[in-house]
Design an enzyme around this catalytic site. Structure first.
Site, PDB file in Angstrom:
ATOM      1  N   ASP A 141      -9.879 -67.570  -4.423  1.00 39.16           N
ATOM      2  CA  ASP A 141      -8.753 -67.659  -3.858  1.00 39.16           C
ATOM      3  C   ASP A 141      -8.787 -69.034  -2.900  1.00 39.16           C
ATOM      4  OD1 ASP A 141      -6.276 -66.869  -2.564  1.00 39.16           O
ATOM      5  OD2 ASP A 141      -7.480 -66.439  -0.694  1.00 39.16           O
ATOM      6  N   ASP A 187     -10.359 -63.161   0.100  1.00 37.16           N
ATOM      7  CA  ASP A 187     -10.577 -62.523   1.509  1.00 37.16           C
ATOM      8  C   ASP A 187      -9.347 -61.590   2.024  1.00 37.16           C
ATOM      9  OD1 ASP A 187      -8.888 -64.622   2.113  1.00 37.16           O
ATOM     10  OD2 ASP A 187      -9.513 -64.714   3.872  1.00 37.16           O
ATOM     11  N   ASP A 219      -5.849 -60.326  -2.502  1.00 38.57           N
ATOM     12  CA  ASP A 219      -6.966 -60.358  -3.485  1.00 38.57           C
ATOM     13  C   ASP A 219      -7.574 -59.275  -3.712  1.00 38.57           C
ATOM     14  OD1 ASP A 219      -6.531 -63.050  -3.047  1.00 38.57           O
ATOM     15  OD2 ASP A 219      -7.673 -63.155  -1.241  1.00 38.57           O
TER      16      ASP A 219
END
Length: 799
Positions: A312, A510, A514
């Site tokens: 991410d 995080d 996600d």
């Protein structure tokens, strides 16, 4: 019975206690010349372990699976039938001990989805005649009018009824900066109200809203993940038939069933039952000492075989926090004074953007003043009086309410295109300048990705919910292989599954958005310091230290652990094979075979315990205080770099005498600040760094940059002198080029040095800046922006 006692007294631990107690009691009876009692006590220990094992074996066989447990079951059953009770209890004790170790290694350190479900909206404020009523979120119906309080969470999806709403959507989209929505915008459940209270009209029930959908995605992803096959079971597919064939042959050729039992006892795969779990537990412990929480043995084994990494962007590759990028000055005070006034006013705001401006002022050691008559406008900005001057700070609509000058409009558009946020500042009604804010690439991200490449990671993918142009800018700076931007949580799951179909895949993230992708990956890794609890819950591994380079360490530890476990298993199987042949030939009776197997166990376990050491060796470090001192030197020089660019932009404009004075001041600053700094680095600091880094000449590239800085500074000195003597337009063009080149190379040089400092900083060093990224203007900058829709990023969001 309390929960802690229930957790302690698991079935496997009870079985181990029974087996150990029976073995000890039976040994005491045997030493007391009571063989019958000893056999009875040993049988009492064998039976419950065997019964539990038979249930597990039958369950596996019904699923079409088999493993090392079948050999242990046959050994214990054969020992009971043939009266070899001591051999049977030894096997039972080893099996029960291995089960406890494996359970400990693979047990997750949490209940699935606890934090994710705990964060879900539970209450809503519904408008009724006569006021508001608090209702469970499940009671909300489509069409209900709800009020979302300041700091509260949007309970269900809905349409905004009021003029504006400022939402923190970081948990859903990864967007680090609050997003301003206008009337009629569709708001998603799970977003936090970062501004004033507002009203929405519900467009979905709680069960059909965005946040509940994310929870369902995580549950489905975890349920759909294929179970991990133990290292021991994979080798048992070969070891089991070979053992049964040899035992049957020994019985058939000798006519003595005891030989078959001896073969089974010696073959009892304790190297498989014990060595692999011990190595995995040791590897988990080694990772934990480095701030890496691995939730069991399965994820650690899987991590050793990964070939693709998906990251991410926001909060993982970037800091996820706003930071001052540059100061644009147009009228009035100098840049430092603009920042001081903005920070003085922002002392009265609790907004994250205000915190970033205050951090920038503190880094520069600016003295802040108190403000009076402070007023904060929802979704627009803040105003107040400082030292007798009226100061306004915020978006262009608030600061330049009458008519924004062309430069301000152009700056706002450019900032939006680049994914930055422009905070404008007006003093006594005059628009004086702007502070450009951005999320920045983590200091350690480039180094971490290079290390992962060296570790054999063949493909790196960046996955983000942000706009494509912003995501591609970060990807270009880091050199990832593929960029997947503007992806929803559902899209992220599809991307992870597509990569998994090609190679074992790790997903690193995080945020709440996600969590489904983390659950779907072969190994999900969460940044646990500032990351959402939902991500940590859905992940198989959590980086407890806010450093991305620990992922490379985790992979190295996992591979070393797997290598040691494999060595232990193969060595144990080889030694067991020798013992099995001896038993088949009648040279080892069952009890002697059990003792020989114990010796093999001790050898392979001692080897497995080598995984407790992470294998990195000693790393030379800079003292934390020295790292902070070096960082502070670059921060102190940052305003000078801004001044170079501003002067270059203004060459050929305005008062010639004033410009000559500015060039003289810059020349003096270069001579008295920059060149002594570079000279000291070259002669004193960098030789020491070279010794810490190792290699033939690790500072060669940095030394070459030093020489170029000195060369450009000398050229600037000559050109500035020519400009003072009245040289023409051609000289000014060359002077501008030189200033631009000098500013750019200094920014790049400082960024390179900061990365080196960070790479060899002690545990307490370097971390101070990781939360905020590189020093201002450190070269690698990136920002995030929200996906498209009826919304815009506000120049100065409110608390």
């Amino acid at each position: 019975m309390t929960r802690s006692i229930r957790d302690l007294l698991t079935p496997s631990r009870l079985l181990l206690g029974v087996a150990a107690g029976s073995f000890a009691a039976g040994l005491g009876a045997w030493l007391a010349a009571e063989p019958a009692l000893a056999d009875w006590l040993w049988t009492a220990g064998i039976v419950p372990v065997l019964a539990s094992l038979v249930v597990a074996v039958v369950r596996d066989l019904l699923r079409g699976e088999t493993g090392v447990d079948l050999i242990a079951a046959l050994s214990m059953a054969g020992a009971l039938l043939l009266g070899e009770h001591l051999a049977g209890i030894v096997v039972a004790l080893m099996y029960a001990g291995g089960t406890v170790l494996e359970e400990y290694a693979q047990r997750r350190a949490r209940q699935e989805l606890t934090a994710l479900l705990g964060r879900a909206p539970r209450l809503a404020w519904r408008e009724r005649e006569g006021g508001l009523e608090e209702v469970p979120v499940e009671a909300v119906r489509v069409g209900d009018r709800l009020v979302v309080r300041s700091g509260g969470m949007v309970p269900v999806d809905g349409l905004l009824l009021d003029e504006a709403a400022l939402l923190d959507e970081a948990a859903l989209t990864g967007e680090p900066l609050p997003v301003r929505h206008g009337t009629g915008a569709r708001l998603r459940s799970g977003s936090l109200n970062a501004g004033q209270p507002f009203r929405i009209a519900a467009t979905a029930t709680a069960a059909a809203s965005t946040y509940a959908g994310i929870v369902r995605l995580v549950e489905a992803a975890q349920a759909g993940k294929a179970p991990f096959m133990r290292l021991a079971d994979r080798y048992a597919l070969l070891f089991l038939p070979a053992t049964l064939l040899l035992a049957g042959a020994a019985w058939l050729l000798s006519g003595d069933p005891t030989r078959a039992l001896a073969v089974l006892v010696v073959a009892t795969p304790c190297p498989l039952i014990l060595a692999a779990p011990v190595a995995i537990v040791a590897g988990v412990s080694a990772a934990a000492r480095r701030g890496i929480l691995v939730k069991g043995g399965g994820p650690l084994e899987a991590l050793a075989g990964v070939r693709t990494l998906i990251f991410d962007k926001t909060g993982t590759l970037t800091t996820g926090r706003a930071r001052l990028l540059r100061i644009e000055r147009r009228e009035g005070p100098e840049q430092e004074e603009l920042l001081r006034l903005a920070a003085s006013l922002d002392q009265f705001s609790g907004h994250p953007m205000a915190a970033a401006i205050l951090d920038a002022a503190r880094e520069r050691g600016l003295r802040l003043s108190s403000a009076e008559a402070v007023q904060e406008a929802p979704g627009a900005g803040i105003a107040g009086r400082i030292e007798g001057r009226e100061v306004r700070l915020g978006g262009l609509a608030l600061v330049a309410a009458d008519a924004a000058p062309p430069w301000a409009t152009a700056l706002a558009r450019r900032a939006d295109r680049e994914g930055h946020s422009a905070v404008f500042l007006a003093i006594d009604g005059v628009l004086a300048g702007a502070l450009v804010m951005a999320d920045q690439i983590r200091m350690e991200s480039p180094r971490a990705l290079r290390a992962l490449r060296r570790a054999g990671i063949g493909r790196i993918v960046m996955l983000s919910g942000d706009r494509r142009d912003v995501a591609e800018a970060v990807a270009a700076a880091l050199g990832v292989d593929t960029v997947l931007a503007e992806r929803s949580p559902e899209d992220k799951i599809d991307a992870v599954r597509a990569e998994r179909a090609e190679a074992p895949t790790v997903m690193v993230g995080d945020g709440v958005n996600d969590a489904p992708a983390l659950a779907a990956a072969d190994v999900g890794v969460a940044m646990g310091v500032r990351g959402a609890a939902a991500a940590s819950e859905a992940a198989d591994m959590v980086l407890l230290v806010d450093r991305l380079d620990r992922l490379g360490e985790a992979i190295a530890i996992a591979r070393r652990t797997r290598r040691i476990a494999l060595q232990s298993v193969l060595a144990g199987m080889a030694l067991s094979g020798v013992g099995m042949i001896a038993a088949a030939l009648g040279w080892l009776p069952p009890v002697a075979g059990a003792l020989a197997q114990e010796a093999i166990d001790v050898a392979v376990i001692l080897n497995a315990l080598r995984a407790l050491v992470d294998g990195r060796g000693r790393v030379a470090l800079l003292p934390p205080a020295r790292v902070r001192e070096l960082e502070a030197e670059h921060v102190a020089l940052a305003p000078l770099l801004d001044r170079m660019r501003r002067t270059a932009d203004r060459l050929g404009e305005g008062d010639g005498a004033a410009l000559a004075g500015e060039l003289a001041a810059l020349e003096r600053a270069l001579r008295e600040q920059v060149l002594p700094h570079e000279r000291d680095d070259e002669t004193r600091l960098h030789p020491r760094l070279a010794g810490l880094l190792g290699g033939r000449d690790p500072m060669a590239a940095i030394s070459r940059t030093h020489r170029e800085i000195v060369h450009l500074a000398r050229r600037f000195h000559r050109l500035a002198g020519d400009a003072a003597d009245g040289e023409g337009a051609e000289n000014l063009i060359e002077l501008r080029r030189t200033l631009y080149a000098l500013e750019a190379i200094l920014r790049l040089h400082f960024a390179q040095e900061d990365e080196i400092y960070d790479s060899i900083a002690g545990e307490a060093g370097g971390g101070r800046r990781l939360a905020g990224g590189s020093a201002p203007g450190a070269g690698e900058q990136a920002a995030t922006a929200a996906p498209g829709g009826p919304q815009r990023r506000e120049g100065r969001p409110l608390a």
